[in-house]
Design an enzyme around this catalytic site. Structure first.
Site, mmCIF file in Angstrom:
data_model
loop_
_atom_site.group_PDB
_atom_site.id
_atom_site.type_symbol
_atom_site.label_atom_id
_atom_site.label_comp_id
_atom_site.label_asym_id
_atom_site.label_seq_id
_atom_site.Cartn_x
_atom_site.Cartn_y
_atom_site.Cartn_z
ATOM 1 N N SER A 91 0.800 -1.234 0.000
ATOM 2 C CA SER A 91 0.000 0.000 0.000
ATOM 3 C C SER A 91 0.825 1.272 0.000
ATOM 4 O O SER A 91 0.297 2.353 -0.209
ATOM 5 C CB SER A 91 -0.880 0.013 1.243
ATOM 6 O OG SER A 91 -0.050 0.046 2.401
ATOM 7 N N GLY A 92 2.111 1.156 0.291
ATOM 8 C CA GLY A 92 2.919 2.360 0.444
ATOM 9 C C GLY A 92 3.126 2.751 1.894
ATOM 10 O O GLY A 92 3.978 3.578 2.197
ATOM 11 N N GLY A 93 2.334 2.167 2.803
ATOM 12 C CA GLY A 93 2.471 2.501 4.226
ATOM 13 C C GLY A 93 3.886 2.232 4.723
ATOM 14 O O GLY A 93 4.568 3.127 5.221
ATOM 15 N N PHE A 94 4.340 1.013 4.543
ATOM 16 C CA PHE A 94 5.673 0.655 5.014
ATOM 17 C C PHE A 94 6.729 1.578 4.423
ATOM 18 O O PHE A 94 7.634 2.042 5.130
ATOM 19 C CB PHE A 94 5.987 -0.804 4.657
ATOM 20 C CG PHE A 94 7.329 -1.257 5.132
ATOM 21 C CD1 PHE A 94 7.541 -1.584 6.470
ATOM 22 C CD2 PHE A 94 8.407 -1.334 4.261
ATOM 23 C CE1 PHE A 94 8.785 -1.993 6.917
ATOM 24 C CE2 PHE A 94 9.652 -1.739 4.701
ATOM 25 C CZ PHE A 94 9.851 -2.065 6.036
ATOM 26 N N ASP A 144 -1.350 1.396 6.011
ATOM 27 C CA ASP A 144 -1.154 1.191 7.450
ATOM 28 C C ASP A 144 -0.118 2.142 8.039
ATOM 29 O O ASP A 144 0.713 2.702 7.323
ATOM 30 C CB ASP A 144 -0.741 -0.263 7.733
ATOM 31 C CG ASP A 144 0.488 -0.689 6.939
ATOM 32 O OD1 ASP A 144 0.798 -0.037 5.908
ATOM 33 O OD2 ASP A 144 1.140 -1.673 7.327
ATOM 34 N N GLN A 210 -1.254 -4.723 12.680
ATOM 35 C CA GLN A 210 -0.079 -4.134 13.310
ATOM 36 C C GLN A 210 -0.130 -4.427 14.820
ATOM 37 O O GLN A 210 -0.865 -5.313 15.240
ATOM 38 C CB GLN A 210 -0.027 -2.619 13.036
ATOM 39 C CG GLN A 210 0.252 -2.271 11.570
ATOM 40 C CD GLN A 210 1.661 -2.626 11.123
ATOM 41 O OE1 GLN A 210 2.536 -2.900 11.939
ATOM 42 N NE2 GLN A 210 1.877 -2.655 9.802
ATOM 43 N N GLY A 238 4.760 -5.275 10.331
ATOM 44 C CA GLY A 238 5.508 -4.780 11.484
ATOM 45 C C GLY A 238 6.359 -5.819 12.182
ATOM 46 O O GLY A 238 6.883 -5.565 13.257
ATOM 47 N N ASP A 287 7.046 -12.331 1.251
ATOM 48 C CA ASP A 287 7.786 -11.570 0.236
ATOM 49 C C ASP A 287 9.049 -11.061 0.909
ATOM 50 O O ASP A 287 9.062 -10.811 2.122
ATOM 51 C CB ASP A 287 6.984 -10.357 -0.249
ATOM 52 C CG ASP A 287 7.044 -9.212 0.747
ATOM 53 O OD1 ASP A 287 6.288 -9.249 1.735
ATOM 54 O OD2 ASP A 287 7.881 -8.301 0.571
ATOM 55 N N CYS A 325 19.911 -27.923 -7.706
ATOM 56 C CA CYS A 325 19.041 -26.886 -8.279
ATOM 57 C C CYS A 325 18.953 -27.017 -9.795
ATOM 58 O O CYS A 325 19.935 -27.335 -10.471
ATOM 59 C CB CYS A 325 19.569 -25.511 -7.883
ATOM 60 S SG CYS A 325 18.545 -24.154 -8.484
ATOM 61 N N CYS A 330 22.644 -22.794 -12.167
ATOM 62 C CA CYS A 330 23.246 -24.031 -11.652
ATOM 63 C C CYS A 330 23.422 -25.083 -12.733
ATOM 64 O O CYS A 330 24.282 -25.950 -12.609
ATOM 65 C CB CYS A 330 22.405 -24.574 -10.495
ATOM 66 S SG CYS A 330 22.449 -23.469 -9.061
#
Lengths: 394, 394
Positions: A91-94, A144, A210, A238, A287, A325, A330
């Site tokens: 959202s851009g909050g972080f 947030d 949060q 958070g 993520d 892998c 690899c």
């Protein structure tokens, strides 16, 4: 659409499938991070070859550059970045709470300074919903208020209360957009243009829990979120912001029995050991920039723990980085060649290690799904940890 | 092996096929430059998808880092860089004469300072042949004395005479290596180890014609090279080093009737207009860092001339960079997205423009071959120039 079906469990760990407009995502899943509309050093073909099913992009970054109206003119975020599978936008909050420099928070939203050109900008819950609607990801996140690691209970409560009030405004604006009510954006451009061609269920909105490291705040926040309305997923924000890992694991363990069966997304995690610990505690989505950022720094994940490709021991080592892998890195190149690319500061090295690290986490998620389906997650995790954490490798 | 067959001609322009240990190369051909054993920002798969058949690597760079003995331990240059098609190595002459800092030339060879660690090193004709033999490219180049642009006739003659004496020494050492006589390297390591598993015709050696911008020197040098022994190819060095383009074109035109039918390699060229002009004057092979270096700088070749992807006009342009191009860049992404990648300093932009520019020059060579086969090179070149050089595009 947005249905989540749990296929198998093993303890708190679950295998699920999440039905999104651009495809079905099997969980547990790791999302590579495409901050600016590109997963650094990787192409969409690379991501497909690594088995990525869901990619994250950042609302803050795309809003300040190139701007969501440019992305819209270029066909929306999927077409813009050449990715036809599911997308999630943060959202851009972080981001605005992580920015250095000027920032002013009030009940309306956050005024901040663009890291690109220093211009003053404002993000509100409504704007965050609008920008994400225009970008058009399958999953949008609520705006947030994030507090720094170690924030005291009063600060954390204040931010959590605000996050919950902002959540109601996000939900309202998102519903208006989905219902075809324009409302108009702050900058006066029409939102309807981009929406008209899309089905009404093209995007879902997830809340972010949060509460810092204060369990009772987290429990209260969770109750209030669940009481607000039915959701299609839930994010835990958070955490993984600098607190001791044991604290994060403990928090997840104590929250888990109280979490609804919805898909659970632990934001900003993680490292391989964190993925395993969090899946063990019932988390479904992750993520993190670690695989690409560490890859660009020459650090590679392997079943025997991380390896620094710059080490002299790799100088004339003909073996693959990770013999287990199946990625291009690899199956094509020796450790000696990869070391050479890093010593010679060649761009190909950044890409080859980023590709491997992303593939590593996606294969790790696949291994976890298999262990859960066998109802043997605990023994599998023990075995995995013995090799990953206690190997003598660099 | 190393046979060159001319399939078609149109004026001085020719289509040929050159049979090399790792495959057949159709000429005219453009070689992407993999200076340090990697074409910057591109993988072997990228190069294959761009249609590259022959790639160049630099002896000087690989000698100073990681060292030819490391490349040998990792299976030779082909396996090292994951490229199973033909390779050509430059001899290091051009590089040591281009280096800033300490350099001392005498009849024996060149003492110089490594750009990596400042260590004093010596390259001689024999060492250049030995290093290239160990690297194992299909085509090795003779070690030459390169003079700066604008060198007077006495300086250019002195360097040309030395280049011819060095050529005899290169030929002798290369023949010893190919005949299975070890001779021993300057550093005492055995050469035989690497050779034993290879066929005796695994590598050919090409001479480099020097002589600056002095036609009579070039003519004399050419006579003396051709009198020395039969060759499988011939390179023209010391052009495209800063002299006016008309002077280079004129030199090629006047040399052309005197050149043997051997494959002719114009070193360090070039830009699209130079490729067309040189093919018109009978040249068959080219190499240049322009497509990758310009690509990393945001400059793209198109049929309408070069385009700077940073320009604001591309901001929300949904069109492909080059609608006639079949590369991943042009078939996947918009100009607007490519501009965003450059404005946001994303690594993917460097790669996508490098890939397109390499594909552009390889397609250009293919178009030239088709025009020659139609015996219509002149009209094709006129048409091509009208569009490339006189379009109003940025």
């Amino acid at each position: 659409m947005f249905e989540f079906v749990i296929d198998a469990t093993s303890g708190a760990a679950r295998v699920g499938s999440l039905n999104l407009p651009h495809g079905v995502v099997e969980t547990p899943v790791f999302m590579p991070v495409g901050t600016q509309g590109t997963v650094r050093a990787l192409s969409p073909n690379d991501l497909r070859s690594a088995g990525a099913t869901l990619v994250l992009a950042n609302t803050y970054h795309l809003h300040v550059r190139p701007g969501e109206e440019v992305v819209a003119k270029l066909g929306g975020l999927h077409r813009f970045m050449g990715w036809d599978r599911p997308l999630l936008t943060d959202s851009g909050g972080f981001q605005v709470f992580s920015l250095e420099g000027f920032r002013r928070v009030d009940e309306g939203g956050v005024e901040f300074q663009s890291h690109v050109d220093g211009s003053r900008r404002t993000l509100t819950p409504e704007r965050a919903a609008e920008i994400q609607w225009v970008l058009g990801a399958d999953i949008a996140m609520a705006f947030d208020h994030v507090v720094p690691e170690g924030a005291d209970e009063a600060t954390a409560r204040d931010a959590m209360d605000r996050t919950l009030r902002w959540l109601e405004r996000c939900v309202r604006r998102h519903a208006e957009l989905a219902d075809g009510q324009t409302g108009g954006q702050a900058d006066g451009t029409a939102v309807t243009d981009r929406r008209s061609a899309s089905p009404p269920d093209r995007q879902t909105l997830w809340p972010i829990l949060q509460g810092g490291t204060h369990l009772e705040l987290r429990e209260e926040g969770l109750r209030r979120i669940c009481d607000m309305r039915p959701w299609t997923g839930l994010a835990i924000g958070g955490l993984s912001v600098g607190e001791p890992k044991a604290l994060m694991y403990d928090m997840l363990e104590r929250l888990e029995p109280r979490l609804p069966t919805l898909p659970r997304y632990l934001m900003g995690v993680g490292f391989p050991e964190d993925l395993v610990a969090a899946v063990e505690r019932g988390v479904d989505l992750f993520d993190c920039v670690a695989p690409t950022r560490n890859g660009r720094n020459g650090s590679a994940f392997t079943p025997d723990g991380p390896v620094n490709m710059r080490n002299a021991e790799h100088r004339d080592d003909p073996r693959p980085l990770d013999a287990t892998c199946d990625c291009e890195t690899c199956t094509t190149f020796s450790r000696g060649y990869l070391r050479h690319l890093f010593m010679a500061e060649e761009l190909l090295g950044l890409r080859l290690l980023s590709l491997h690290n992303v593939r590593y986490l996606i294969r790790l998620a696949g291994e976890m799904r298999a262990a859960i389906r066998r109802n043997a997650f605990g023994p599998w995790a023990g075995e995995w940890r013995r090799r990953y954490l206690h190997s003598g490798s660099a």
